[in-house]
Design an enzyme around this catalytic site. Sequence first.
Site, PDB file in Angstrom:
ATOM      1  N   GLY A  11     135.815  92.054 -31.123  1.00 15.26           N
ATOM      2  CA  GLY A  11     137.027  92.846 -31.170  1.00 15.26           C
ATOM      3  C   GLY A  11     136.680  94.084 -32.085  1.00 15.26           C
ATOM      4  O   GLY A  11     137.470  94.313 -32.936  1.00 15.26           O
ATOM      5  N   GLY A  12     135.851  94.939 -31.449  1.00 15.85           N
ATOM      6  CA  GLY A  12     135.382  96.055 -32.194  1.00 15.85           C
ATOM      7  C   GLY A  12     136.438  97.094 -31.953  1.00 15.85           C
ATOM      8  O   GLY A  12     136.213  98.043 -32.723  1.00 15.85           O
ATOM      9  N   GLU A  13     137.323  96.851 -31.134  1.00 14.35           N
ATOM     10  CA  GLU A  13     138.511  97.829 -30.900  1.00 14.35           C
ATOM     11  C   GLU A  13     139.378  97.520 -31.840  1.00 14.35           C
ATOM     12  O   GLU A  13     140.308  98.582 -32.104  1.00 14.35           O
ATOM     13  CB  GLU A  13     139.210  97.617 -29.452  1.00 14.35           C
ATOM     14  CG  GLU A  13     138.229  97.598 -28.190  1.00 14.35           C
ATOM     15  CD  GLU A  13     137.339  96.530 -28.088  1.00 14.35           C
ATOM     16  OE1 GLU A  13     136.255  96.689 -27.526  1.00 14.35           O
ATOM     17  OE2 GLU A  13     137.729  95.363 -28.571  1.00 14.35           O
ATOM     18  N   TRP A  19     129.993  89.397 -31.530  1.00 12.75           N
ATOM     19  CA  TRP A  19     130.749  88.609 -30.620  1.00 12.75           C
ATOM     20  C   TRP A  19     129.808  87.739 -29.836  1.00 12.75           C
ATOM     21  O   TRP A  19     130.438  86.771 -29.230  1.00 12.75           O
ATOM     22  CB  TRP A  19     131.984  89.407 -29.797  1.00 12.75           C
ATOM     23  CG  TRP A  19     131.415  90.793 -29.084  1.00 12.75           C
ATOM     24  CD1 TRP A  19     131.314  91.950 -30.013  1.00 12.75           C
ATOM     25  CD2 TRP A  19     130.894  90.865 -27.960  1.00 12.75           C
ATOM     26  NE1 TRP A  19     131.080  92.913 -29.097  1.00 12.75           N
ATOM     27  CE2 TRP A  19     130.637  92.296 -27.880  1.00 12.75           C
ATOM     28  CE3 TRP A  19     130.949  90.271 -26.814  1.00 12.75           C
ATOM     29  CZ2 TRP A  19     130.156  92.992 -26.736  1.00 12.75           C
ATOM     30  CZ3 TRP A  19     130.680  90.568 -25.480  1.00 12.75           C
ATOM     31  CH2 TRP A  19     130.136  91.942 -25.746  1.00 12.75           C
ATOM     32  N   ASN A  58     130.616  97.894 -31.436  1.00  6.81           N
ATOM     33  CA  ASN A  58     130.978  99.277 -31.470  1.00  6.81           C
ATOM     34  C   ASN A  58     131.909  99.527 -32.869  1.00  6.81           C
ATOM     35  O   ASN A  58     132.561  98.597 -33.163  1.00  6.81           O
ATOM     36  CB  ASN A  58     131.531  99.822 -30.307  1.00  6.81           C
ATOM     37  CG  ASN A  58     132.741  98.839 -29.976  1.00  6.81           C
ATOM     38  OD1 ASN A  58     132.493  97.570 -29.420  1.00  6.81           O
ATOM     39  ND2 ASN A  58     134.086  99.069 -30.201  1.00  6.81           N
ATOM     40  N   ASP A 109     131.383 103.407 -27.189  1.00  9.95           N
ATOM     41  CA  ASP A 109     131.473 101.839 -27.077  1.00  9.95           C
ATOM     42  C   ASP A 109     130.215 101.269 -26.075  1.00  9.95           C
ATOM     43  O   ASP A 109     130.436 100.357 -25.414  1.00  9.95           O
ATOM     44  CB  ASP A 109     132.801 101.405 -26.345  1.00  9.95           C
ATOM     45  CG  ASP A 109     133.017 100.064 -26.297  1.00  9.95           C
ATOM     46  OD1 ASP A 109     132.272  99.410 -26.894  1.00  9.95           O
ATOM     47  OD2 ASP A 109     134.034  99.557 -25.382  1.00  9.95           O
TER      48      ASP A 109
END
Lengths: 561, 254
Positions: free
Chosen positions: A184-186, A233, A251, A302
């Site tokens: 979950g880099g976002e 991840w 990211n 990203d």
Amino acid sequence: MLAPSAWAIAPSEINSARIEAAEQNPGDWLTYHGGYKSYHYSGLDQINASNVKNLEVAWIHMPGRSTRGLQSMPLVADGVLYYSGSYSRVYALDGATGKMIWSHFPVLDEELVAMQTHSPYNRGVALGDGKVFVGTVDGHLIALDLKTGKEVWNTQLVDSKKLTVGFTGAPLVVKDTVIIGSQGGEWTSRGPLFGVDIKTGKKKWEFFTVAGTEEAKATWGSDSWRTGGGGAWMPGTYDPETNTVWWGTANPAPLYDWSGADWKNSGPRPGTNLYTTSVIALDPDTGKLKFYHQELPHDAWDFDSAVGEFVMIDRDGRKLVVHPNKGGFVFVYDRADGKVQNVWRIAKNINFVKDIDPKTGELIGRRDLSLGKASEPLCPAIAGGVSWNSGAYSPKTGLWYKLAQEWCMDVDVIKTTPITEPMAQLNIGANFKLVPPPDGAARGHLDARDPVTGAKKWEVNFDEPPLASVLATAGNLVFVPDSRGVLRAYNAETGQELWSHFNGVGHNGGIISYSAGDKQYIAVPAGWGGMVADEFPALFGEPFTSMPKDAGALVVFTLKQ
Amino acid sequence: MRQSVFVGLLILLGATGASARSLEAIRTRGALTLCAHPNALPFASKRDVDPGFQVEIARELAKQLKVALEQHWVVNSFQYRRADCDIIMDAIANPAALAEVGLRMSRPYQRSGVALAVRADSGAASLADLRPGQRVGVQVGSIASMTLSKRGIQTSPFVFEDEIMDALAKNEIDAAAVTPAAIGWFNQVHPDAHVRRIPAFEDDPDLNWNVAVGMLSPDEKLRQGLDAALEALLADGTLARIYAHYNVELRSPK
């Protein structure tokens, strides 16, 4: 030939020593990457280039409820196959017949599962100390008894309710520690990696991929480390010679920012944003950082480094590790200190930088985005020049078989519009649409290359990028499970296609080879879905427009009698 | 209060799956379905007592339509269709933005936006009074965050509005860019840590907006029915009373 069991310890005991000896025990597949060297290579050669045409389905297992694809990498120990499906469900099957030995369906927080962007698929389990380990999308690491599937311990590591992240990738067993990284880099997490005691489930250490040290915190202007994203991840690997865990990080958040060339001082996350989009080296016993290399400082595209394998190559007295980055470049490091030894490009369509210095790893000619629509498509697209799937290295041919992707995207960096209160704040920072690259149609290719120099021996093109991992074998074969659902076998020396079989639905997971009884098997999960697969209908149309995203099966092959 | 960060990619992927529900279908079912956050006071919560102004207003709307209110708990807007809800509250009254997530809107009924809060002991009377080095807590990825950063004001991002308010009260930041509702509610539940709202973004169209009821695929009769219900609740003081219960001012849409 099927190698006899060669480990000196009891066959039922799975530990770091046995994983380290993976090459001597080709009948097993004990870790996500097939062993600590991350070769995705099987030393079995009963199935080979001469007889692969006689491959046929031995058995099929249908896990059901394969929401967003069956993305797992199966593992095998002592003839028993273990794999995970969506909703972190784990199955233990007789490797020769596919008959169920046990299954485990964890009780998940369905509310959390529903709100996850990456749920509910799971990419694999780990084995060790008589247990099977699986992470869940609601933030737990669970240990199951290897023989019975009963829960031994269940540890909540992430407050998924608050952070909206959990686990989709496989854990890694290193000595008495189980290591797993969150996805979950976002999201507005700090991407932690965890080391957990293999016997008790007690957390031993936690390493934040965002501002994990004071040095790193200083690289996040305006306190942006608080919500910096990160993640880790996909599983990394372990170098026993230096007692070092290698892991790739994701990211930063937001993915795209509006700072343009002034990214060191302005925008939502000013600075280089350590340790996102990096390769980090940790002490597995303490979680302390040994060294790192940030592949893309202030990743504005990203193109995170969480993807792919860490191929351990010994060459000319040098101990190297090869790691692909989503931006389409491949980095070669010294295993002792993480110093860059080479950088080469595997994707053809790249314009987010002009180049990366092969001696220093420095980015040359960055293309940082400002508010508004980009003047020309960004290449590669958000789905990457390579994706999360793994390539395969054959010590027999000396070639690394790696998939690459050719596609770009129109991108419009936007004001982050709140849609409703109290819920919505965009955290991507852009609208985008995947488009074909300048040199032709969107596509993928399998390259057979020298992993250190990047020298290419052969290449096979695919109309659509394959999204599953690759397998190389001592039988002079390379297997590629493609996106349409066809499993293909190639001659490892020439790239000539030797065999294919349609599995009915796109592949989006791993592939392994193992032995059970006196036979060699090839096991591949078929089942389509996920963030990258979601882009296929618009780019390629059928069969992806109507391909189901909730159907999957583990298909296992062996030679005709 | 828990405010979730929305993942834009999911907006781009679009919401799919549910069919339109007309006013007639809602009356046949006997229930209007609200999608609301389970833990976001003063907006909405699962609590039986003081469940939030969104839930209370939706109950009154359902009464006006002569149906019951059914609630589905969601955290992100991509869940609206998955949850098969009819309405959400506090949709920003921007038809284009709502269309991105597949929503239509009723008539606006409230004026909201981003406000600036400071501690009671702060000498600041406006945004211009903040000194160099003083930090403003913002929601990560918000327009307020971008606006302040571009003005050279130091920001500190948080995920949730309640975390921003707590940080303000603890002196960790010097001001908070949050919704007026967050300021009112904070003062209500923290009477000893009173914060002041000061003018900051009043003239900025990006940071002030009307809110409406967001509707998933309504027919014209449902839209008209909700508009009429809102008119009635505004006229008889019901909306003002509900907001006041949560220390939030009802302001006329512009």
